[in-house]
Write a protein that holds these residues in place. Structure first.
Motif, PDB file in Angstrom:
ATOM      1  N   THR A  11      -3.070  24.187  83.164  1.00  0.00           N
ATOM      2  CA  THR A  11      -4.480  24.528  83.233  1.00  0.00           C
ATOM      3  C   THR A  11      -5.076  23.754  84.403  1.00  0.00           C
ATOM      4  OG1 THR A  11      -4.990  22.724  81.707  1.00  0.00           O
ATOM      5  CG2 THR A  11      -4.661  24.901  80.748  1.00  0.00           C
ATOM      6  N   PRO A  12      -6.255  24.129  84.858  1.00  0.00           N
ATOM      7  CA  PRO A  12      -6.847  23.389  85.970  1.00  0.00           C
ATOM      8  C   PRO A  12      -6.887  21.894  85.655  1.00  0.00           C
ATOM      9  CG  PRO A  12      -8.152  25.324  85.457  1.00  0.00           C
ATOM     10  CD  PRO A  12      -7.100  25.211  84.403  1.00  0.00           C
ATOM     11  N   SER A  13      -6.550  21.085  86.652  1.00  0.00           N
ATOM     12  CA  SER A  13      -6.478  19.644  86.460  1.00  0.00           C
ATOM     13  C   SER A  13      -7.843  19.094  86.067  1.00  0.00           C
ATOM     14  CB  SER A  13      -5.982  18.969  87.733  1.00  0.00           C
ATOM     15  OG  SER A  13      -5.894  17.588  87.541  1.00  0.00           O
ATOM     16  N   VAL A  14      -7.866  18.402  84.968  1.00  0.00           N
ATOM     17  CA  VAL A  14      -9.073  17.773  84.477  1.00  0.00           C
ATOM     18  C   VAL A  14      -8.834  16.282  84.529  1.00  0.00           C
ATOM     19  CG1 VAL A  14     -10.591  17.508  82.484  1.00  0.00           C
ATOM     20  CG2 VAL A  14      -9.549  19.707  82.953  1.00  0.00           C
ATOM     21  N   HIS A  15      -9.724  15.558  85.182  1.00  0.00           N
ATOM     22  CA  HIS A  15      -9.544  14.117  85.279  1.00  0.00           C
ATOM     23  C   HIS A  15      -9.685  13.502  83.893  1.00  0.00           C
ATOM     24  CE1 HIS A  15      -9.463  10.176  87.049  1.00  0.00           C
ATOM     25  NE2 HIS A  15     -10.546   9.869  86.356  1.00  0.00           N
ATOM     26  N   THR A  16      -8.703  12.745  83.507  1.00  0.00           N
ATOM     27  CA  THR A  16      -8.698  12.071  82.223  1.00  0.00           C
ATOM     28  C   THR A  16      -8.812  10.588  82.503  1.00  0.00           C
ATOM     29  OG1 THR A  16      -7.196  13.766  81.410  1.00  0.00           O
ATOM     30  CG2 THR A  16      -7.400  11.790  80.079  1.00  0.00           C
ATOM     31  N   CYS A  17      -9.675   9.893  81.771  1.00  0.00           N
ATOM     32  CA  CYS A  17      -9.804   8.462  82.018  1.00  0.00           C
ATOM     33  C   CYS A  17      -8.609   7.728  81.409  1.00  0.00           C
ATOM     34  CB  CYS A  17     -11.129   7.936  81.486  1.00  0.00           C
ATOM     35  SG  CYS A  17     -11.176   7.597  79.724  1.00  0.00           S
ATOM     36  N   ALA A  18      -8.358   6.542  81.929  1.00  0.00           N
ATOM     37  CA  ALA A  18      -7.209   5.753  81.505  1.00  0.00           C
ATOM     38  C   ALA A  18      -7.267   5.432  80.013  1.00  0.00           C
ATOM     39  CB  ALA A  18      -7.108   4.473  82.326  1.00  0.00           C
ATOM     40  N   TRP A  19      -8.467   5.247  79.470  1.00  0.00           N
ATOM     41  CA  TRP A  19      -8.574   4.957  78.040  1.00  0.00           C
ATOM     42  C   TRP A  19      -8.105   6.143  77.197  1.00  0.00           C
ATOM     43  CZ3 TRP A  19      -8.469   0.531  75.866  1.00  0.00           C
ATOM     44  CH2 TRP A  19      -9.023  -0.575  76.487  1.00  0.00           C
ATOM     45  N   GLN A  20      -8.439   7.353  77.623  1.00  0.00           N
ATOM     46  CA  GLN A  20      -7.973   8.536  76.909  1.00  0.00           C
ATOM     47  C   GLN A  20      -6.455   8.623  76.960  1.00  0.00           C
ATOM     48  OE1 GLN A  20     -10.433  11.211  79.224  1.00  0.00           O
ATOM     49  NE2 GLN A  20     -11.499  11.885  77.364  1.00  0.00           N
ATOM     50  N   VAL A  21      -5.885   8.370  78.137  1.00  0.00           N
ATOM     51  CA  VAL A  21      -4.433   8.364  78.283  1.00  0.00           C
ATOM     52  C   VAL A  21      -3.832   7.308  77.358  1.00  0.00           C
ATOM     53  CG1 VAL A  21      -2.527   7.873  79.879  1.00  0.00           C
ATOM     54  CG2 VAL A  21      -4.451   9.286  80.629  1.00  0.00           C
ATOM     55  N   PHE A  22      -4.425   6.119  77.343  1.00  0.00           N
ATOM     56  CA  PHE A  22      -3.923   5.044  76.486  1.00  0.00           C
ATOM     57  C   PHE A  22      -3.902   5.463  75.025  1.00  0.00           C
ATOM     58  CE2 PHE A  22      -4.843   1.507  73.615  1.00  0.00           C
ATOM     59  CZ  PHE A  22      -3.716   0.723  73.830  1.00  0.00           C
ATOM     60  N   TRP A  23      -4.982   6.035  74.513  1.00  0.00           N
ATOM     61  CA  TRP A  23      -5.057   6.388  73.091  1.00  0.00           C
ATOM     62  C   TRP A  23      -4.082   7.512  72.737  1.00  0.00           C
ATOM     63  CZ3 TRP A  23      -6.605   2.813  70.182  1.00  0.00           C
ATOM     64  CH2 TRP A  23      -7.631   1.958  70.558  1.00  0.00           C
ATOM     65  N   ILE A  24      -3.903   8.467  73.636  1.00  0.00           N
ATOM     66  CA  ILE A  24      -2.937   9.548  73.390  1.00  0.00           C
ATOM     67  C   ILE A  24      -1.530   8.973  73.301  1.00  0.00           C
ATOM     68  CG2 ILE A  24      -1.849  11.592  74.411  1.00  0.00           C
ATOM     69  CD1 ILE A  24      -4.687  12.184  75.663  1.00  0.00           C
ATOM     70  N   PHE A  25      -1.190   8.111  74.261  1.00  0.00           N
ATOM     71  CA  PHE A  25       0.160   7.543  74.276  1.00  0.00           C
ATOM     72  C   PHE A  25       0.358   6.515  73.175  1.00  0.00           C
ATOM     73  CE2 PHE A  25       0.537   9.622  78.342  1.00  0.00           C
ATOM     74  CZ  PHE A  25       1.870   9.980  78.366  1.00  0.00           C
ATOM     75  N   LEU A  26      -0.686   5.821  72.776  1.00  0.00           N
ATOM     76  CA  LEU A  26      -0.555   4.878  71.662  1.00  0.00           C
ATOM     77  C   LEU A  26      -0.237   5.630  70.369  1.00  0.00           C
ATOM     78  CD1 LEU A  26      -0.719   1.973  70.611  1.00  0.00           C
ATOM     79  CD2 LEU A  26      -3.159   2.371  70.199  1.00  0.00           C
ATOM     80  N   ARG A  27      -0.938   6.748  70.149  1.00  0.00           N
ATOM     81  CA  ARG A  27      -0.634   7.553  68.957  1.00  0.00           C
ATOM     82  C   ARG A  27       0.819   8.007  68.979  1.00  0.00           C
ATOM     83  NH1 ARG A  27      -0.151  12.696  68.079  1.00  0.00           N
ATOM     84  NH2 ARG A  27      -1.114  13.339  70.024  1.00  0.00           N
ATOM     85  N   LEU A  28       1.280   8.460  70.139  1.00  0.00           N
ATOM     86  CA  LEU A  28       2.684   8.872  70.252  1.00  0.00           C
ATOM     87  C   LEU A  28       3.624   7.679  70.079  1.00  0.00           C
ATOM     88  CD1 LEU A  28       2.456  11.365  73.237  1.00  0.00           C
ATOM     89  CD2 LEU A  28       3.155  11.915  70.900  1.00  0.00           C
ATOM     90  N   GLY A  29       3.273   6.552  70.664  1.00  0.00           N
ATOM     91  CA  GLY A  29       4.114   5.367  70.574  1.00  0.00           C
ATOM     92  C   GLY A  29       4.254   4.837  69.165  1.00  0.00           C
ATOM     93  N   LEU A  30       3.206   5.003  68.364  1.00  0.00           N
ATOM     94  CA  LEU A  30       3.247   4.514  66.985  1.00  0.00           C
ATOM     95  C   LEU A  30       3.851   5.515  66.010  1.00  0.00           C
ATOM     96  CD1 LEU A  30      -0.237   2.747  66.815  1.00  0.00           C
ATOM     97  CD2 LEU A  30       2.023   1.693  67.114  1.00  0.00           C
ATOM     98  N   SER A  31       3.990   6.767  66.443  1.00  0.00           N
ATOM     99  CA  SER A  31       4.495   7.782  65.511  1.00  0.00           C
ATOM    100  C   SER A  31       5.829   8.397  65.929  1.00  0.00           C
ATOM    101  CB  SER A  31       3.459   8.895  65.347  1.00  0.00           C
ATOM    102  OG  SER A  31       3.231   9.547  66.583  1.00  0.00           O
ATOM    103  N   SER A  32       6.318   8.076  67.104  1.00  0.00           N
ATOM    104  CA  SER A  32       7.570   8.665  67.595  1.00  0.00           C
ATOM    105  C   SER A  32       8.746   7.789  67.207  1.00  0.00           C
ATOM    106  CB  SER A  32       7.534   8.803  69.116  1.00  0.00           C
ATOM    107  OG  SER A  32       6.459   9.608  69.514  1.00  0.00           O
ATOM    108  N   ALA A  91      -1.146   5.471  84.605  1.00  0.00           N
ATOM    109  CA  ALA A  91       0.280   5.135  84.461  1.00  0.00           C
ATOM    110  C   ALA A  91       0.435   3.851  83.651  1.00  0.00           C
ATOM    111  CB  ALA A  91       0.922   4.987  85.838  1.00  0.00           C
ATOM    112  N   LEU A  92      -0.374   2.848  83.952  1.00  0.00           N
ATOM    113  CA  LEU A  92      -0.325   1.594  83.195  1.00  0.00           C
ATOM    114  C   LEU A  92      -0.745   1.818  81.742  1.00  0.00           C
ATOM    115  CD1 LEU A  92       0.118  -1.464  83.119  1.00  0.00           C
ATOM    116  CD2 LEU A  92      -2.261  -1.726  83.869  1.00  0.00           C
ATOM    117  N   ALA A  93      -1.773   2.624  81.535  1.00  0.00           N
ATOM    118  CA  ALA A  93      -2.243   2.914  80.183  1.00  0.00           C
ATOM    119  C   ALA A  93      -1.167   3.627  79.361  1.00  0.00           C
ATOM    120  CB  ALA A  93      -3.517   3.757  80.234  1.00  0.00           C
TER     121      ALA A  93
END
Length: 180
Positions: A11-32, A91-93
């Motif tokens: 889809t068209p690139s939508v800028h995502t803030c680092a905090w949003q990236v962090f929370w998405i990956f944290l959920r995956l990190g805690l459930s994967s 990337a860091l998030a």
């Protein structure tokens, strides 16, 4: 900054803030659960199917690139996705959200086992492994259905699988890549 066609989003690139990236990956990190291959299955479900950050082809290209780099491919794919969505802070998030919790849990489990404690029952670990295998199988099946279309591609995929199984280890993999 222009992007390579294989890394553009579905889809068209939508800028995502680092905090949003962090929370998405944290959920995956805690459930994967599982190793890097299982994590790639979870990433495919989240970022290709659910969020549509990438096309199937773009995700396959990203995974292929990260397989060549040293270290776990899932961490590299995660950081690349974070980079694509929110730059270097993304990337860091992604790393902090996904890889760091797993490393901490693994260290704590290791300390518990070294101390002689039964951290998890054997049945629970077996059940988690079965779930991880199912996630990987679903991801492989989904990618194969969209990327191996047509008799020629299916035949090439089958021959590559046979060659890698017949010549296990890095030389079989490198040989198949060179032949392809």
């Amino acid at each position: 900054m222009p992007q390579h066609p294989s890394t553009t989003a579905a889809t068209p690139s939508v800028h995502t803030c680092a905090w949003q990236v962090f929370w998405i990956f944290l959920r995956l990190g805690l459930s994967s659960f599982g190793g890097p291959v299982a994590h790639l299955g979870y990433f495919r479900d989240e970022f290709v199917q659910r969020r549509q950050w990438l096309t199937e082809r773009s995700y396959a290209d990203l995974v292929a690139l990260c397989q060549f780099l040293p270290g776990p491919a899932s961490s590299q794919v995660g950081m690349a996705l974070g980079l694509m969505r929110a730059g270097m802070p993304g990337a860091l998030a992604a790393w902090l959200g996904f890889t760091l919790p797993s490393a901490l849990v693994l260290a704590l489990l290791g300390l518990g086992l070294a101390g002689g404690y039964a951290v998890l029952p054997t049945g629970a670990i077996h059940g988690l492994k079965v779930v991880a295998v199912a996630v990987v199988a679903q991801a492989v099946w989904g990618m194969a259905r969209s990327l191996c279309v047509g008799r020629a591609k299916v035949t090439l995929m089958a021959l590559a699988c046979c060659a890698v199984l017949l010549v296990p280890g890095v030389w079989g993999q490198v040989g198949v890549m060179l032949a392809a």
